[in-house]
Design a protein around this motif. Structure first.
Motif, PDB file in Angstrom:
ATOM      1  N   ARG A 190      38.967  54.067  43.973  1.00 63.03           N
ATOM      2  CA  ARG A 190      39.028  53.024  44.999  1.00 63.03           C
ATOM      3  C   ARG A 190      40.426  52.431  45.014  1.00 63.03           C
ATOM      4  N   ARG A 199      42.849  49.782  44.739  1.00 56.64           N
ATOM      5  CA  ARG A 199      43.039  48.446  44.187  1.00 56.64           C
ATOM      6  C   ARG A 199      44.498  48.342  43.752  1.00 56.64           C
ATOM      7  N   SER A 200      45.063  47.185  43.848  1.00 53.51           N
ATOM      8  CA  SER A 200      46.481  47.014  43.524  1.00 53.51           C
ATOM      9  C   SER A 200      46.775  47.313  42.049  1.00 53.51           C
ATOM     10  N   GLU A 201      45.816  47.123  41.167  1.00 52.53           N
ATOM     11  CA  GLU A 201      46.054  47.302  39.736  1.00 52.53           C
ATOM     12  C   GLU A 201      45.656  48.679  39.205  1.00 52.53           C
ATOM     13  N   ILE A 202      45.143  49.577  40.030  1.00 57.90           N
ATOM     14  CA  ILE A 202      44.605  50.842  39.524  1.00 57.90           C
ATOM     15  C   ILE A 202      45.676  51.740  38.918  1.00 57.90           C
ATOM     16  N   ASP A 243      39.849  53.006  52.008  1.00 60.38           N
ATOM     17  CA  ASP A 243      39.309  52.342  50.821  1.00 60.38           C
ATOM     18  C   ASP A 243      39.556  53.119  49.535  1.00 60.38           C
ATOM     19  N   ASP A 292      37.148  51.450  38.714  1.00 63.70           N
ATOM     20  CA  ASP A 292      37.343  51.868  40.101  1.00 63.70           C
ATOM     21  C   ASP A 292      37.487  53.376  40.281  1.00 63.70           C
TER      22      ASP A 292
END
Length: 85
Positions: free
Chosen positions: A11, A13-16, A43, A69
């Protein structure tokens, strides 16, 4: 060292990326190449990751798949190459 190519779907996400790279480092792998593309739905992202280590790639694959994620981790190939660390 042995080079391994992984295909990771996760997914967006900024931190992935930070989480993925932290796991790679903690498991004793070196990132050689990385390519990330956003999926059409917006997404999810797909990441092609090439890492190198003498350690079994299953250790890394298992830990990456445990991240919240991450949808899937697939080991594509592994090749033996002379890589200077």
């Amino acid at each position: 060292m042995i080079e391994h190519q992984l295909f990771i779907q996760t997914r967006f996400r900024s931190e992935i990326l930070e989480r993925l790279l932290r796991v790679v480092r903690h498991r004793g792998f070196k990132v050689c190449k990385m390519n990330m593309n956003q999926m059409p739905n917006g997404d999810n992202i797909s990441i092609h990751l090439t890492v190198a280590s003498e350690r079994p790639v299953n250790l890394l694959s298992t830990q990456l798949s445990k991240l919240v994620d991450v949808n899937s981790v697939e080991i594509l190939t592994q090749t033996s190459q002379q890589i200077r660390a």
